[in-house]
Scaffold this motif. Structure first.
Motif, mmCIF file in Angstrom:
data_model
loop_
_atom_site.group_PDB
_atom_site.id
_atom_site.type_symbol
_atom_site.label_atom_id
_atom_site.label_comp_id
_atom_site.label_asym_id
_atom_site.label_seq_id
_atom_site.Cartn_x
_atom_site.Cartn_y
_atom_site.Cartn_z
ATOM 1 N N LEU A 103 -23.186 -22.902 -22.797
ATOM 2 C CA LEU A 103 -21.904 -22.800 -22.908
ATOM 3 C C LEU A 103 -20.968 -23.218 -22.104
ATOM 4 O O LEU A 103 -19.757 -23.378 -22.138
ATOM 5 C CB LEU A 103 -22.029 -21.430 -22.478
ATOM 6 N N VAL A 106 -18.939 -26.435 -23.536
ATOM 7 C CA VAL A 106 -18.195 -25.728 -24.424
ATOM 8 C C VAL A 106 -16.942 -25.213 -24.185
ATOM 9 O O VAL A 106 -15.785 -25.314 -24.668
ATOM 10 C CB VAL A 106 -18.931 -24.998 -25.244
ATOM 11 N N PHE A 139 -23.041 -13.489 -9.733
ATOM 12 C CA PHE A 139 -23.212 -12.857 -10.965
ATOM 13 C C PHE A 139 -21.607 -12.555 -12.083
ATOM 14 O O PHE A 139 -22.526 -12.666 -13.021
ATOM 15 C CB PHE A 139 -24.313 -11.421 -10.754
ATOM 16 N N TYR A 140 -20.635 -12.105 -10.829
ATOM 17 C CA TYR A 140 -19.898 -11.936 -11.758
ATOM 18 C C TYR A 140 -18.925 -13.118 -12.920
ATOM 19 O O TYR A 140 -18.771 -13.317 -13.322
ATOM 20 C CB TYR A 140 -18.775 -11.576 -10.529
ATOM 21 N N PRO A 180 -20.288 -16.264 -14.352
ATOM 22 C CA PRO A 180 -21.050 -16.103 -15.733
ATOM 23 C C PRO A 180 -19.683 -14.945 -16.931
ATOM 24 O O PRO A 180 -19.607 -15.218 -18.081
ATOM 25 C CB PRO A 180 -22.365 -15.996 -16.158
ATOM 26 N N ILE A 181 -19.788 -13.594 -16.045
ATOM 27 C CA ILE A 181 -18.821 -12.988 -16.628
ATOM 28 C C ILE A 181 -17.173 -12.946 -17.086
ATOM 29 O O ILE A 181 -16.219 -13.434 -18.185
ATOM 30 C CB ILE A 181 -18.969 -11.423 -16.756
ATOM 31 N N GLY A 229 -17.853 -16.407 -19.898
ATOM 32 C CA GLY A 229 -16.998 -16.043 -21.664
ATOM 33 C C GLY A 229 -16.077 -15.488 -21.334
ATOM 34 O O GLY A 229 -15.960 -15.500 -22.055
ATOM 35 N N GLY A 230 -15.275 -14.460 -20.844
ATOM 36 C CA GLY A 230 -14.429 -13.651 -21.364
ATOM 37 C C GLY A 230 -12.726 -14.874 -21.162
ATOM 38 O O GLY A 230 -12.140 -15.130 -22.325
ATOM 39 N N LEU A 269 -13.500 -18.196 -22.056
ATOM 40 C CA LEU A 269 -14.032 -18.722 -23.238
ATOM 41 C C LEU A 269 -12.878 -18.053 -24.033
ATOM 42 O O LEU A 269 -12.363 -18.672 -24.949
ATOM 43 C CB LEU A 269 -15.684 -19.003 -23.391
ATOM 44 N N ILE A 270 -13.380 -17.051 -24.656
ATOM 45 C CA ILE A 270 -13.343 -15.992 -25.522
ATOM 46 C C ILE A 270 -11.609 -15.607 -25.733
ATOM 47 O O ILE A 270 -11.507 -16.440 -26.932
ATOM 48 C CB ILE A 270 -13.833 -15.039 -25.992
ATOM 49 N N VAL A 301 -10.666 -19.565 -26.570
ATOM 50 C CA VAL A 301 -10.672 -19.754 -28.065
ATOM 51 C C VAL A 301 -9.671 -18.935 -29.065
ATOM 52 O O VAL A 301 -9.004 -19.461 -30.445
ATOM 53 C CB VAL A 301 -12.257 -19.308 -29.076
ATOM 54 N N LEU A 302 -9.513 -17.766 -28.435
ATOM 55 C CA LEU A 302 -8.281 -16.699 -29.147
ATOM 56 C C LEU A 302 -7.087 -17.751 -28.982
ATOM 57 O O LEU A 302 -7.143 -17.692 -29.709
ATOM 58 C CB LEU A 302 -8.571 -15.528 -28.603
ATOM 59 N N SER A 353 -6.901 -20.731 -31.185
ATOM 60 C CA SER A 353 -6.909 -20.629 -33.130
ATOM 61 C C SER A 353 -5.533 -20.043 -33.278
ATOM 62 O O SER A 353 -5.220 -20.152 -33.905
ATOM 63 C CB SER A 353 -8.042 -19.286 -33.018
#
Lengths: 337, 320
Positions: A262, A265, A307-308, A310-311, A314-315, A317-318, A321-322, A325
């Protein structure tokens, strides 16, 4: 149109029209935004920590980023082609497992195994490319399957984290030249290689296939061969990433690669390369990879639980991507207007 | 009504092949190992298969409509962890804890679905990102070490028996029946097939493409959460990483069951056979002195093989 013709259009050509400010913004935004984020992050990090703006700190951050950057370099090529490679995680794990169990005392055995690892990476990637190009299978399902296969192979070779990487190999990265470490020089070499590669016949063909496979095919680009080459390069970079990673960990792990799927990417997409293919490049990916490393550093300095990380990744990343797009959509609308 | 189901299943050779394969594999393994066909072991196999089968139910719906959900591992894991934490070993809180956990699973699916269909985020990136976010969130929430044991009622659900039949198998059978009804006789089922076959045509035919897509991810979130609840009952507690094997196994079960990974074909009855095959395979490995490493390699080969076979006869036009 010849395959090596420079400047294969990445979007439908709009002739005889001056670029408006909007168009310039659309071209600059994908690469500008990641570097802007990077600068902001460096500033935040610099205000929290002493001595951030030094060559030592640059070397430390580069060493922490290089594994991800290498995987992401391969991922960039595949995503430019319009594909995706989930198997890099498996290839990376398998390579560290082999290295940690087979390098022995170093010397000639190790040299042979280094060459073998590079070849295995190339071969594994080429198999992905072959299945995708010739059997017309979806990239994600092929690389999902080979991710599973290479992870299994990694467990087979090295059931638990461990093994030994010879001191002579690990120590090699401690050399420095003009104050810059081996890893920093490697990043510079990588960028140099990209500047050369993107203008080569293969580099241009990859972007052409990513823009429109049909158009590329009709223009005489050998799309199947280009696809195989792109995935082979991705496999190669995963193996190279493993060869660098083991200098940092001095051991192998059958699961270490999974973290990089991930993240690779994410580095590519945050770097402004479009998941639809054809648009973007390694320049953005370099920023993307450093952004991800710096996020971890800032979280560490703020002494928040790791631990934070990856959060946040991930956020981000999304969100990226948005954003991609949306710019893609706007670009297409403008082009067809 | 019955003929419709029969026609669909009988006309789908991959499904019949999958059942034949499951039976063949079971008989072969029984020949090598004396205890394998015993009543107890068959019960055990059915229970183990149900976990893959239930996760693959939702995964199958998503794949049928042309998507993929890579967030099932941590949706499952999250459900297991939260349920044991909420219930804290006693049965009384289950009345609200189980619905709440299932609703949270649905919420994860809803987020995936909205991200994919409304915001246009690539399904792989969206669900893989969600998986990582959930993993991070749960690590933060549990501080890296979940503790409480599974309540006894949940254990009964996973390991109890009604006469000779495991309760768990009855639950799975009920879900399979429900999935079959939905896929075969409802408008939603037909819309799924239409959507997976050709998204544009489905849109022009007046199907609410976005809504149907979102619902498939919601179903997938719920089934993953439900499998997580059952799995904690089976293992007696929740632990970090318990969902990881289900990423590959759920996709593999769907692929073996004859569903096209491009969407538009397949049936849950095939997926059931896929789950059985994977479970018998997992049971066969120790007999052949192979470990889980081999299982992962087999998962990969099985996904590749079945997908290649399914794609070969009528080669897809340029769809990438």
């Amino acid at each position: 149109m010849e395959a090596e013709a420079p400047g294969v259009p990445q979007q439908p050509v709009v002739l005889a029209r001056r670029r408006s400010a909007g168009e310039v913004a659309l071209r600059v935004a994908p690469i500008g935004i990641p570097y802007l984020i990077l600068i902001v992050l460096v500033a935040i990090y610099g205000s929290l920590q002493e001595g951030v703006f030094s060559r030592e700190e640059l070397n430390i951050q580069t060493a922490a980023t290089l594994t991800l950057l290498l995987v992401a370099a391969g991922q960039t090529i595949v995503i430019l082609l319009g594909g995706i490679d989930l198997s890099v995680g498996g290839i990376l794990s398998f390579s560290t497992a082999l290295a940690a169990t087979r390098f022995g005392e170093g010397g000639s055995t190790m040299a042979v195994w280094i060459a073998l690892l590079v070849l295995i990476g190339l071969g594994a990637g080429a198999v992905n490319g072959f299945l995708i190009a010739h059997l017309r299978l979806q990239p994600f399902i092929v690389t999902l399957a080979t991710w599973s296969i290479w992870s299994g192979a990694a467990f087979w070779v090295l059931p638990t984290e461990g093994g030994i990487v010879p001191e002579s190999y690990v120590g090699a990265v401690n050399n420095a030249w003009v104050g810059l470490s081996v890893s920093t020089w490697l990043v510079i070499v990588l960028i140099g290689l990209w500047v050369w590669f993107r203008r080569t016949r293969l580099g241009v063909s990859i972007r052409a296939v990513g823009s429109s496979e049909t158009a590329a095919y009709l223009s005489g680009v050998p799309t199947a061969r280009v696809t195989i080459a792109a995935y082979a390069l991705s496999g190669l970079f995963a193996a190279l990433a493993a060869l660098f990673l083991i200098t940092q960990t001095a051991s192998g792990s059958p699961t270490v690669g999974n973290d990089f799927i991930l993240n690779s990417v994410a580095a590519v997409v945050i770097g402004g390369t479009s998941l639809f293919g054809g648009r973007g490049g390694l320049g953005g990916t370099v920023a993307g990879a450093f952004i991800l490393t710096l996020i971890a550093s800032v979280i560490f300095v703020l002494s928040i639980s790791s631990f934070y990380a990856p959060i946040v990744t991930g956020g981000l990343l999304i969100l990226a991507v948005l954003a991609n797009s949306i710019t893609d959509l706007v670009a297409r609308r403008r082009a067809y207007r | 009504m019955r003929s419709e189901l029969l026609r669909r299943v009988l006309s789908n050779r991959p499904i019949l092949l999958a059942y034949a394969g499951a039976l063949g594999l079971f008989l072969t393994t029984s020949a090598f190992s004396t205890g394998f066909a015993s009543e107890n072991n068959v019960r055990l196999l059915l229970v183990q298969a149900s976990f893959i089968g239930i996760v693959a139910l939702g995964q199958g719906f998503v794949i049928l409509a042309g998507g993929i959900d890579l967030s099932v591992p941590w949706t499952l894991n999250g459900a297991a962890i939260l349920l044991t934490l909420f219930a804290n070993g006693s049965n009384a809180p289950l009345a609200w804890a189980i619905p709440l956990v299932l609703a949270l699973g649905a919420l994860v699916g809803l987020a995936n679905g909205l991200g994919i269909s409304v915001l246009g985020v690539n399904p792989i990136v969206m669900t893989l990102g969600m998986n990582v976010i959930l993993a991070g969130g749960l690590l933060v929430y549990t501080n890296g070490s979940p503790t409480a044991a599974a309540p006894s009622h949940v254990e009964y659900l996973a390991t109890g028996r009604l006469g000779p039949v495991p309760v768990n198998t009855l639950v799975w059978a009920a879900l399979a029946a429900l999935a079959t009804i939905v896929l075969t006789w409802t408008i939603f089922g037909r819309q799924l097939y239409a959507l997976g076959t050709n998204r544009t045509v489905a849109l022009f035919s007046g199907i609410a493409v976005g809504r149907v897509t979102v619902i498939t991810y919601v179903i997938c979130g719920i089934t993953a959460a439900f499998a997580g609840i059952l799995l904690t009952g089976y293992t007696g507690q929740a632990y970090l990483g318990m969902g990881d094997p289900f990423l590959f196994s759920s996709v593999a079960a769907v692929a073996i069951g004859g569903a096209s990974i491009l969407g538009g074909s397949g049936h849950y009855l095939g997926t059931v056979a896929g789950a059985l095959i994977l479970t018998v395979l997992a049971g066969l490995l120790p007999i052949l002195n192979l470990n889980t490493a081999a299982l992962q390699i087999i998962y990969g080969l099985v996904i590749l093989g079945t997908v290649a076979l399914a794609t070969l006869p009528g080669r897809q036009a340029v769809t990438r």
